[in-house]
Every structure is written in structure tokens, then in C-alpha cells.
Scaffold this active site. Structure first.
Site, mmCIF file in Angstrom:
data_model
loop_
_atom_site.group_PDB
_atom_site.id
_atom_site.type_symbol
_atom_site.label_atom_id
_atom_site.label_comp_id
_atom_site.label_asym_id
_atom_site.label_seq_id
_atom_site.Cartn_x
_atom_site.Cartn_y
_atom_site.Cartn_z
ATOM 1 N N ARG A 17 41.507 -23.230 4.008
ATOM 2 C CA ARG A 17 43.076 -22.638 3.325
ATOM 3 C C ARG A 17 42.518 -21.332 3.492
ATOM 4 O O ARG A 17 41.340 -20.756 3.503
ATOM 5 C CB ARG A 17 43.324 -23.046 1.979
ATOM 6 C CG ARG A 17 43.960 -24.193 1.866
ATOM 7 C CD ARG A 17 45.474 -23.772 2.069
ATOM 8 N NE ARG A 17 45.698 -25.463 1.861
ATOM 9 C CZ ARG A 17 46.001 -26.397 2.683
ATOM 10 N NH1 ARG A 17 45.004 -26.192 4.362
ATOM 11 N NH2 ARG A 17 46.933 -27.409 2.432
ATOM 12 N N ASP A 29 42.056 -21.988 11.668
ATOM 13 C CA ASP A 29 43.307 -22.092 11.950
ATOM 14 C C ASP A 29 44.484 -22.008 10.217
ATOM 15 O O ASP A 29 45.753 -22.697 10.608
ATOM 16 C CB ASP A 29 43.268 -24.147 11.679
ATOM 17 C CG ASP A 29 44.309 -25.070 12.004
ATOM 18 O OD1 ASP A 29 44.442 -24.047 12.686
ATOM 19 O OD2 ASP A 29 44.447 -25.945 10.546
ATOM 20 N N GLU A 57 49.415 -16.538 5.460
ATOM 21 C CA GLU A 57 49.970 -17.688 6.602
ATOM 22 C C GLU A 57 51.958 -17.638 6.604
ATOM 23 O O GLU A 57 52.265 -17.829 7.751
ATOM 24 C CB GLU A 57 49.840 -18.461 7.552
ATOM 25 C CG GLU A 57 49.259 -18.830 5.836
ATOM 26 C CD GLU A 57 48.719 -20.957 6.330
ATOM 27 O OE1 GLU A 57 47.262 -20.047 6.943
ATOM 28 O OE2 GLU A 57 49.014 -21.901 6.284
ATOM 29 N N HIS A 100 47.417 -23.562 11.391
ATOM 30 C CA HIS A 100 47.627 -24.482 10.530
ATOM 31 C C HIS A 100 48.210 -25.865 11.323
ATOM 32 O O HIS A 100 49.451 -26.558 10.939
ATOM 33 C CB HIS A 100 48.782 -23.973 9.539
ATOM 34 C CG HIS A 100 48.055 -25.453 8.050
ATOM 35 N ND1 HIS A 100 48.113 -24.407 6.390
ATOM 36 C CD2 HIS A 100 47.584 -25.655 7.783
ATOM 37 C CE1 HIS A 100 47.665 -25.616 5.981
ATOM 38 N NE2 HIS A 100 48.065 -26.155 6.556
HETATM 39 P P1 NAI Z 1 38.163 -33.366 -0.599
HETATM 40 O O1 NAI Z 1 38.882 -33.004 -1.630
HETATM 41 O O2 NAI Z 1 37.845 -34.402 0.696
HETATM 42 O O3 NAI Z 1 36.836 -32.810 -0.291
HETATM 43 C C1 NAI Z 1 36.796 -31.055 -0.846
HETATM 44 C C2 NAI Z 1 35.243 -31.209 -1.134
HETATM 45 O O4 NAI Z 1 35.156 -29.673 -1.623
HETATM 46 C C3 NAI Z 1 34.752 -32.019 -2.290
HETATM 47 O O5 NAI Z 1 33.578 -32.410 -1.769
HETATM 48 C C4 NAI Z 1 34.312 -31.095 -3.513
HETATM 49 O O6 NAI Z 1 32.981 -30.999 -4.376
HETATM 50 C C5 NAI Z 1 34.238 -29.760 -2.779
HETATM 51 N N1 NAI Z 1 35.276 -28.420 -2.991
HETATM 52 C C6 NAI Z 1 35.217 -28.082 -4.271
HETATM 53 N N2 NAI Z 1 34.882 -26.924 -5.030
HETATM 54 C C7 NAI Z 1 34.043 -25.967 -4.117
HETATM 55 C C8 NAI Z 1 32.956 -25.175 -4.632
HETATM 56 N N3 NAI Z 1 34.233 -24.046 -5.603
HETATM 57 N N4 NAI Z 1 32.175 -24.593 -4.145
HETATM 58 C C9 NAI Z 1 32.566 -25.955 -3.348
HETATM 59 N N5 NAI Z 1 32.403 -26.507 -2.288
HETATM 60 C C10 NAI Z 1 33.564 -26.877 -3.630
HETATM 61 O O7 NAI Z 1 39.005 -32.832 0.453
HETATM 62 P P2 NAI Z 1 39.021 -33.081 1.806
HETATM 63 O O8 NAI Z 1 40.324 -34.229 2.639
HETATM 64 O O9 NAI Z 1 37.930 -32.718 3.143
HETATM 65 O O10 NAI Z 1 40.021 -31.642 2.166
HETATM 66 C C11 NAI Z 1 39.051 -30.114 2.269
HETATM 67 C C12 NAI Z 1 40.881 -29.208 3.095
HETATM 68 O O11 NAI Z 1 40.801 -29.156 3.676
HETATM 69 C C13 NAI Z 1 41.740 -29.567 1.972
HETATM 70 O O12 NAI Z 1 41.845 -29.095 0.324
HETATM 71 C C14 NAI Z 1 42.912 -28.723 2.190
HETATM 72 O O13 NAI Z 1 43.008 -27.069 1.427
HETATM 73 C C15 NAI Z 1 42.592 -28.158 4.240
HETATM 74 N N6 NAI Z 1 43.133 -29.435 4.531
HETATM 75 C C16 NAI Z 1 43.633 -28.239 5.686
HETATM 76 C C17 NAI Z 1 44.220 -29.273 7.115
HETATM 77 C C18 NAI Z 1 45.153 -29.027 7.861
HETATM 78 O O14 NAI Z 1 45.652 -28.847 8.519
HETATM 79 N N7 NAI Z 1 44.224 -26.716 7.822
HETATM 80 C C19 NAI Z 1 44.681 -30.394 6.417
HETATM 81 C C20 NAI Z 1 44.132 -30.623 5.449
HETATM 82 C C21 NAI Z 1 43.425 -30.376 4.293
#
Ligand code: NAI
Length: 344
Positions: A252, A276, A281, A313
Site C-alpha cells: 500500500r 504499484d 493514488e 495499482h
Molecule cells: P497477509 O495478511 O496474508 O500478510 C500480511 C503480513 O504482514 C502478515 O504476515 C503480518 O504478520 C505482517 N505484518 C502486519 N503488520 C506488520 C508490521 N507492523 N510489521 C511487520 N509485518 C507485519 O496479507 P497478504 O494477502 O499477503 O497481502 C498483503 C498486502 O498486500 C495487503 O494488505 C494489501 O495491502 C496488499 N495487496 C496489494 C495488491 C495490489 O494489487 N497491489 C493486491 C492485494 C493485496
């Protein structure tokens, strides 16, 4: 909600629906693009769901389109205000399924307090993981500079000598579904990977954040956007990066302090960035801005730099992910209604 391959869910739910007599339920789909609309029309009848499809974003002006449906589906491209949530609750909406993994565009706690259940729609992390690898490769191979030159028929090899991933260390911040899928892919390239997560739960090589910043040639961000992760890469942490390092952000925009990033890029301290997602944005990405002034000075400055790639994005946007998203939106609605009516 965890991701399950839709094909398996489709078979079990569709089989149950065909063996039971349950009434159809309505689902209003807001902010629905033409490609999603085709899939919603095709898949909804299989689940006894009657879709009302609109390209309009959900807002107080478009509440009428809920048409008495208790379930609505929204995209992630528009912020939903609390007053819109309240108007939805008053119109009888009890369930919002967001066609995204992130929830940053609405206040889930507030929705819950007024009786609206919000769920996301999981889809395979492969779309974003593939894209992240593409951005890493484009960054270390100076793709923007090379393509810019080729576009103006300058085919010399100036400034385009790249680096090979096997010679580099990649630091992965956030090792959830997407971060873990990125690490899986990186194994095939033979590079060293180090990881940081505040809840380490994989077999990755976890190191403290300071060490990750110090040793990584590429830092890639995969945490959600929360109060804790706002400007996770701030001025101080960007300063700690290895000279010549690259930042890749498909998480993000606000995970990175863009002003601090620009300062480091302008000074030549960083090798480049591939973004991305970007702070500010909203209202720019997903719109055709080719004939109007761009308000974001930071975006303009980033776009000028030959070593910065910006994409709107897009990482999630594949045919597979789109189909998963639509199908899971319909299944979510069906399951919510089934729970409410105690059919299952
Ligand atoms: P997820 O929930 O499976 O993984 C997120 C990880 O971040 C977890 O392991 C969590 O422990 C860790 N985390 C949370 N807060 C933290 C912190 N303060 N310090 C260190 N680690 C921390 O989520 P997933 O599915 O892997 O997605 C991650 C992010 O990707 C989403 O939240 C979303 O913002 C972004 N995303 C972007 C997309 C795009 O098109 N560019 C599409 C889908 C998701």
C-alpha cells in the site's frame, strides 16, 4: 477469511443448492467494471443469486440500487464514508463483501457497530507475487530507461547494464500469503532472501528489520496498511538502506514516506524504485488523466525519474484473480444469506 480454490467451493455449494429448495437471493454489485459484470452475470445464477450490477460507486446518491437486497459487493477503488454506511444500514443492508484483500476503504469497526458484517474476498496471492517479481526484474535491469530509449529509437546500451538476481539479497517485509509466495518464487532465481514480520510464521530466514535494511539490495513490502505500518519505510529507515538498493512496493502506498523516498532518489543514494501503489493514488489511479493536470507533485517527480517505475495499482489484476474474486463475492453473499435464514 482464508483462500480456497473456487472450483472446490463451487462444486460443493452448487451441489447442495441443486439438492435443496432455497429461494434466490439478491446482491447489488457496486463499482462493477465491464469485465467483472460478464463474470457476475455468468456465475450468479449457479448460486441462486440475482445480481443488480452498476458501475456507480456506492454512495448516499446510489443507495436506491440496493433495491431491498441485504448483501452488496463493493470495489476497493472508492472510499466509503461512515454516513454512507449508516444510509446502507437504514436501507436494510446487513452484509458488505469487498472485492479486495485490503479493507482500507471503509471503517469495518463502525460498520460492525451499526449491524453490517464486512468480509473481504480472498484470491490467490499468485497475481501479486508474479507482478512483484516482474517489478524487481524491471528495476534491476533498468527496464524503464531501456524502454524509454527504444521508444525514441535510441538503441545504444547506455545506462542499461543490469544486475542478476542470483547476486543479490532480497529483503521481504511481511511474510503472509503474498510475501511467502514472493519468497517461493525467489528460490528459483538463486538469490539470498531475508525476511521481517512482526508475527513470523514461515520457514523464511527472519532477521531484525534494521539488519534487513542494511543487507538487502532489494526491499519488497507486503504488510497491510495499518497505523503500525504507516511510513514503515520512513526517512530514517530509507537512510539505513544499502547504497544503490531498490524499493519495490506492491503493498500500500502509505507504507513508504514518498517525500523521503524522493529525497533519497534525487540524491542518487538508491538504485531505484518500483511502485504499484502510491500515497495519494485515490482519484488518480484508475482514471484517464491523460488530458488533465495531475495534482500530485510527488507522482510527477517520480514519473520523471528514469529509475522509477510507477504502475496504477495493477498487481492483482489478472483473469484468474478476477474470476476468483467474482466467484468468492457471490459465494460470500450466498453463505451469509444461508446463515441468516438457517438453511445450513
Ligand atoms: P497477509 O495478511 O496474508 O500478510 C500480511 C503480513 O504482514 C502478515 O504476515 C503480518 O504478520 C505482517 N505484518 C502486519 N503488520 C506488520 C508490521 N507492523 N510489521 C511487520 N509485518 C507485519 O496479507 P497478504 O494477502 O499477503 O497481502 C498483503 C498486502 O498486500 C495487503 O494488505 C494489501 O495491502 C496488499 N495487496 C496489494 C495488491 C495490489 O494489487 N497491489 C493486491 C492485494 C493485496
Amino acid at each position: 477469511m482464508t483462500y480456497r480454490e473456487p472450483a472446490r467451493r463451487t462444486q460443493s455449494l452448487a451441489a447442495w443448492l441443486s439438492s435443496a429448495t432455497v429461494p434466490d437471493v439478491g446482491l447489488t454489485i457496486y463499482g462493477c467494471g465491464p469485465d467483472e459484470a460478464v463474470l457476475f452475470r455468468e456465475l450468479a445464477p449457479r448460486f441462486g443469486v440475482v445480481p443488480t450490477i452498476t458501475e456507480a460507486a456506492v454512495s448516499e446518491a446510489t443507495i436506491d440500487l440496493t433495491a431491498g437486497n441485504r448483501c452488496i459487493s463493493v470495489g476497493h477503488k472508492t472510499q466509503i464514508t461512515n454516513s454512507t454506511l449508516l444510509a446502507l444500514a437504514r436501507a436494510g443492508v446487513a452484509y458488505i463483501s469487498t472485492r479486495s484483500i485490503g479493507y482500507n476503504h471503509l471503517d469495518v469497526g463502525y460498520a460492525d457497530s451499526i449491524g453490517i458484517c464486512v468480509e473481504n474476498v480472498p484470491y490467490s496471492p499468485d497475481s501479486v507475487a508474479d507482478y512483484t517479481l516482474m517489478l524487481m526484474l524491471m528495476a534491476v535491469r533498468n527496464a524503464k530507461s531501456m524502454i524509454r530509449r527504444a521508444d525514441i529509437h535510441d538503441y545504444r546500451l547506455h545506462d542499461v547494464r543490469g544486475r542478476e538476481l542470483r547476486d543479490l539479497t532480497v529483503g521481504v517485509i511481511g511474510t503472509g500469503r503474498i510475501g511467502a509466495a514472493v519468497i517461493d518464487r525467489l528460490r528459483g532465481f538463486g538469490c539470498r532472501t531475508v525476511a521481517y514480520d512482526n508475527r513470523p510464521a514461515t520457514s523464511a530466514d527472519y532477521v531484525p528489520l534494521e539488519e534487513l535494511l542494511r543487507v538487502s539490495d532489494i526491499v519488497t513490502l507486503h504488510t497491510p496498511r495499518t497505523a503500525d505500518t504507516h511510513h514503515l519505510l520512513d526517512h530514517q529507515r530509507i537512510e539505513q538502506l544499502k547504497p544503490g538498493a531498490f524499493i519495490v512496493n506492491t503493498g500500500r502506498g502509505p507504507l513508504v514516506d514518498t517525500e523521503a523516498l524522493l529525497t533519497a532518489l534525487d540524491s542518487g543514494r538508491l538504485g531505484g524504485a518500483a511502485l504499484d501503489v502510491l500515497e495519494g493514488e485515490d482519484g488518480i489511479f484508475y482514471a484517464d488523466c491523460s488530458n488533465k493536470p495531475i495534482e500530485s507533485k510527488q507522482l510527477l517527480r517520480l514519473q520523471e525519474l528514469p529509475n522509477v517505475i510507477v504502475s496504477p495499482h495493477t498487481a492483482y489484476y489478472t483473469d484468474h484473480a478476477l474470476s476468483d474474486t467474482v466467484e468468492n463475492s457471490i459465494v460470500n453473499c450466498r453463505k451469509f444469506e444461508n446463515r441468516k435464514q438457517q438453511w445450513i
